[in-house]
Design a protein around this motif. Structure first.
Motif, short mmCIF file in Angstrom:
data_model
loop_
_atom_site.label_atom_id
_atom_site.label_comp_id
_atom_site.label_asym_id
_atom_site.label_seq_id
_atom_site.Cartn_x
_atom_site.Cartn_y
_atom_site.Cartn_z
N GLY A 26 0.79 -1.22 0.00
CA GLY A 26 0.00 0.00 0.00
C GLY A 26 0.82 1.27 0.00
O GLY A 26 0.31 2.33 0.32
N SER A 29 0.16 4.75 -4.93
CA SER A 29 -1.02 5.60 -5.00
C SER A 29 -2.32 4.89 -4.69
O SER A 29 -3.30 5.51 -4.30
N GLY A 30 -2.39 3.55 -4.84
CA GLY A 30 -3.61 2.83 -4.51
C GLY A 30 -4.24 2.21 -5.73
O GLY A 30 -3.69 2.23 -6.83
N GLN A 31 -5.41 1.65 -5.53
CA GLN A 31 -6.12 0.94 -6.58
C GLN A 31 -7.41 1.67 -6.92
O GLN A 31 -8.18 2.02 -6.04
N GLU A 32 -7.61 1.88 -8.19
CA GLU A 32 -8.72 2.70 -8.66
C GLU A 32 -9.83 1.81 -9.19
O GLU A 32 -9.59 0.79 -9.84
N ASN A 43 -11.14 5.10 -4.91
CA ASN A 43 -9.73 4.75 -4.76
C ASN A 43 -9.54 4.09 -3.41
O ASN A 43 -9.99 4.61 -2.39
N PHE A 44 -8.87 2.95 -3.42
CA PHE A 44 -8.54 2.26 -2.17
C PHE A 44 -7.03 2.22 -2.01
O PHE A 44 -6.30 1.94 -2.96
N SER A 45 -6.55 2.48 -0.81
CA SER A 45 -5.11 2.40 -0.56
C SER A 45 -4.86 2.19 0.92
O SER A 45 -5.76 2.32 1.76
N THR A 53 -7.76 2.91 3.65
CA THR A 53 -8.46 4.15 3.33
C THR A 53 -9.16 4.02 1.98
O THR A 53 -8.80 3.17 1.16
N TYR A 54 -10.14 4.89 1.75
CA TYR A 54 -10.80 4.96 0.47
C TYR A 54 -11.17 6.41 0.20
O TYR A 54 -11.18 7.27 1.10
N THR A 66 -10.11 11.27 1.29
CA THR A 66 -9.46 10.09 1.87
C THR A 66 -9.95 9.85 3.29
O THR A 66 -9.85 10.71 4.17
N SER A 88 -5.84 -8.92 -4.39
CA SER A 88 -6.74 -7.90 -4.91
C SER A 88 -7.38 -8.43 -6.19
O SER A 88 -6.67 -8.88 -7.09
#
Length: 711
Positions: A26, A29-32, A43-45, A53-54, A66, A88
């Protein structure tokens, strides 16, 4: 391969492994995740310390900044940090399903999904956070797979955050563990604290928890024109979620309902949390037509749904709410079931649920094409039910001496009218469960296919709350048990709905908000019904009990000076704007007989629909719906207006092109006013087509209703 090439290969492998480590820990930048139409982006990270966080954007605008996710446990390390992403997965899903009853014939369930598995290295535990992004919003939940190190656990608090992008205009109720029956306050979120004390008005059972605590569904409007609704879906084996506002930073955080000892959830893996939902659009009408809450619930559990039928009914109810009549048979102040001999007591002469009087309601229903009659106060025990900590309050099978169950069954059946039974539990839930099987058998033996249940007062067992995990399990148990007997349930004072009617469509109605009864207790605000479809109705239909024509309560009870904050024309409109497959014509038959020209709309209006259009909408101001009757080419339009006189402008483009229809318009007269002249209405007919446009005056607290019949 030479040594130089081998070193290059090793270095490349190390670099690739390092990049993967960064991704799944993590630290990037995270997953979109995008909605199918790409207007919404989630966005999840993982933040520093392995904190989930999302965030959420709509057309490039921040909806949720966030925000942290996680749960605090009663014992051991929390599920709030120390996570790494170990897996994921993304997927896409699309289906069209048909509700048993509803506002539309078919519902599209189309979303993109991201499921993130988080492993907590220190404890060797793992959870899944699942996000589903629809075109109309986001749903996400916590999942706890079966595992060695997280089997039984107790939730101290869920710590889901909703970090808002500004000080939004909000339509809110005080956060409470036991009631939703407050007037909605409209204010900026920054004003909640200063307005909370005045917002907390008395109720039969209430437990507020914070000077900035709020209920869901929470409807908001941002300064840049976004409409945002926060709620939950599929509330099963879990405590209801309220929200606590950090009014300095404009962050909402989940706040679960506790049990009698303060714990907020007893969990055993594998298990799930409810979905946390965020519906968003730049059009108010899109909030009203969203089916996200239903789509996040499971399909119906029933193979046979033929016994579940939308219903229009009258009832022995409003005359008791106003004080004209009583639920109780006599004026004793203390009774005990099985000990008190009612045949030896003196009737008070005001008991409404007597055989002869109920037959009058049956006659009225049969004459006017209605489906059923509800009777309250038919059973022994009403003399001292309220405000007492009594475990054995009612047995749900023993009628008063003046109520002949068998005769009324025979008489109603002869008129092709169904009867709706009333079960007031007085919140003695253990007592209700003891009697439930017997009560449902009694209902079926006497021709009752539907029950209105009630949970007035403080809960027994003592210390439990209306919206805690234990009570939520009870409400679902009652619905499931009713289905075994093919009984429909209309639950009052129960937990607010979260779309469970998709899974259990015999849950045909709920109260869970201030309904028409409050008009006899001082009155609902004139804007009340312009807000409820944006809030309470997001999770399911409401048994609002509209149709009050005699708006001065003193006509029925000279000691009650309350009045209905609505014109008569708007009372008709509510059958369209306050959606429910269970609709009551709530006033007295003798009053309807004086206004049969207006009552014609109640006779005509459908209770089940093939299509729904929002023609105009602004929360707190006005709503105009058009709905197409199930299996017919007839449409009905309803407009509910706040306390400001307004002009409604609509076109009829929702009608089939090339067809002609006869429209009957029930409208406010020019001098109508909900306070001074509520019964001033006009009725006119006109021919309309898909090209017709209409400009219609709406009085303060008024509105209009239109029946549109195909020629």
């Amino acid at each position: 391969m030479n040594r130089k090439q081998n070193n290059k290969s090793l270095n490349y492998s190390k670099l690739l492994a390092f990049i993967c480590l960064l991704i799944f820990s993590g630290n990037v930048s995270g997953q979109e995740l995008k909605s199918p139409d790409a207007n919404l982006v989630a966005n999840f990270s993982l933040a520093d310390g392995g904190v989930p966080t999302y965030s959420l954007k709509y057309k490039g605008k921040d909806v949720i900044k966030t925000s942290k996710l996680g749960l605090e446990l009663k014992e051991g390390k929390s599920l709030m940090n120390g996570f790494a992403i170990s897996d994921s997965k993304t997927s896409t899903f699309s289906e069209t399903w048909k509700p048993v009853w509803g506002e539309v014939k078919e519902i599209l369930n189309h979303y993109n999904e991201l499921a993130v598995t988080l492993t907590q290295k220190e404890t060797n535990r793992f959870i899944i956070i699942r996000l589903r992004l629809f075109n109309d919003g986001l749903g996400f939940r916590y999942e706890f797979p079966e595992q060695k190190n997280l089997d039984y656990f107790v939730i101290k608090e869920e710590k889901t955050q909703f970090a808002l992008a500004g000080d939004h205009k909000a339509f809110w109720l005080p956060g409470d563990y036991d009631t939703q029956e407050y007037s909605t306050v409209t204010s900026n979120l920054s004003e909640v604290r200063s307005k909370m004390k005045a917002a907390v008005t008395p109720n039969a059972s209430q437990t507020t928890f914070s000077p900035t605590g709020l209920q869901t569904p929470l409807m908001m409007k941002s300064k840049d024109g976004l409409y945002i609704n926060i709620h939950e879906a599929a509330l099963i084996n879990y405590s209801l979620m309220s929200l606590n506002l950090d009014d300095k930073n404009m962050v909402l955080e989940s706040w679960l309902t506790p049990d009698a000892v303060g714990d907020k959830g007893y969990m055993q893996a594998p298990c799930l949390s409810p979905w946390r939902t965020i519906i968003v659009s730049d059009k108010a009408g899109d909030i009203l037509t969203s089916k996200l809450t239903y789509n996040l619930n499971e399909p119906t559990k029933f193979k046979d749904v033929s016994w579940i039928k939308p219903t229009k009914y009258v009832g022995v109810w409003w005359e008791m709410i106003t004080g004209k009549s009583t639920w109780a048979y006599n004026d004793l102040t203390s009774v005990q079931l099985g000990i008190t001999d009612y045949s030896k007591t003196k009737p008070n002469g005001k008991h409404a649920a007597n055989t002869a009087h109920v037959k009058e309601y049956i006659d009225f229903a049969a004459k006017n094409g209605l489906d059923a009659v509800l009777v309250e106060g038919w059973n022994e025990g009403w003399e001292d039910w309220f405000g007492k900590t009594k475990d054995y309050v009612f047995d749900f099978v023993t009628p008063y001496p003046d109520f002949d169950v068998q005769e009324l069954h025979r008489y109603a059946a002869s008129k092709n009218i169904k009867m709706i039974m009333h079960h007031e539990t007085s919140s003695s839930v253990r007592n209700y469960e003891r009697h439930l099987d017997t009560a449902y058998k009694f209902m079926k033996a006497n021709g009752y296919d539907a029950v209105k249940s009630g949970y007035v007062g403080n809960m027994i067992p003592r210390g439990e709350h209306h919206y805690g995990q234990w009570l939520n399990n009870h409400y679902l148990y009652a619905i499931q048990k009713a289905a075994e007997y093919k009984i429909m349930v209309n639950a009052h004072e129960a937990v607010r709905p979260t779309g469970l009617a998709r899974t259990y469509p015999n849950l045909i109605g709920n109260e869970s908000a201030r309904g028409t009864e409050y008009e006899a207790f001082g009155g609902n605000n004139a804007d009340h019904t312009t807000i409820l479809p944006f809030t309470r109705l997001i999770g399911g239909p409401m048994d609002y009990t509209p149709g009050i024509f005699e708006t001065r309560v003193s006509v029925y009870n000279p000691e009650n000076n309350s009045f209905v904050h609505s014109t008569l024309a708007r009372q008709l409109a509510l059958y369209v704007t306050m959606y429910s497959p269970l609709q009551m014509a709530a006033d007295l038959p003798e009053t309807y007989n004086k206004y049969m020209d207006a009552f014609q709309f109640i006779k005509d209006v459908a209770v089940d629909w093939d299509d729904t259009k929002v023609l105009e909408a602004e929360p707190g101001d006005y709503i105009t719906f058009a709905r197409k009757a199930k299996g017919k080419d007839n449409w009905f339009v309803g407009r509910t207006n706040d306390e400001v006189a307004r002009t409604s402008k609509i076109d009829f483009s929702f009608l089939d092109s090339g067809k002609k229809y006869t429209a009957t318009i029930y409208a406010d007269a020019k001098d109508a006013n909900y306070e001074t002249n509520p019964k001033a209405y006009t009725i006119r007919k006109m021919e309309v087509t898909s090209k017709t446009k209409l400009t219609q005056y709406c009085a303060p607290g008024g509105g209009y209703a239109i029946s549109i019949m195909a020629k």
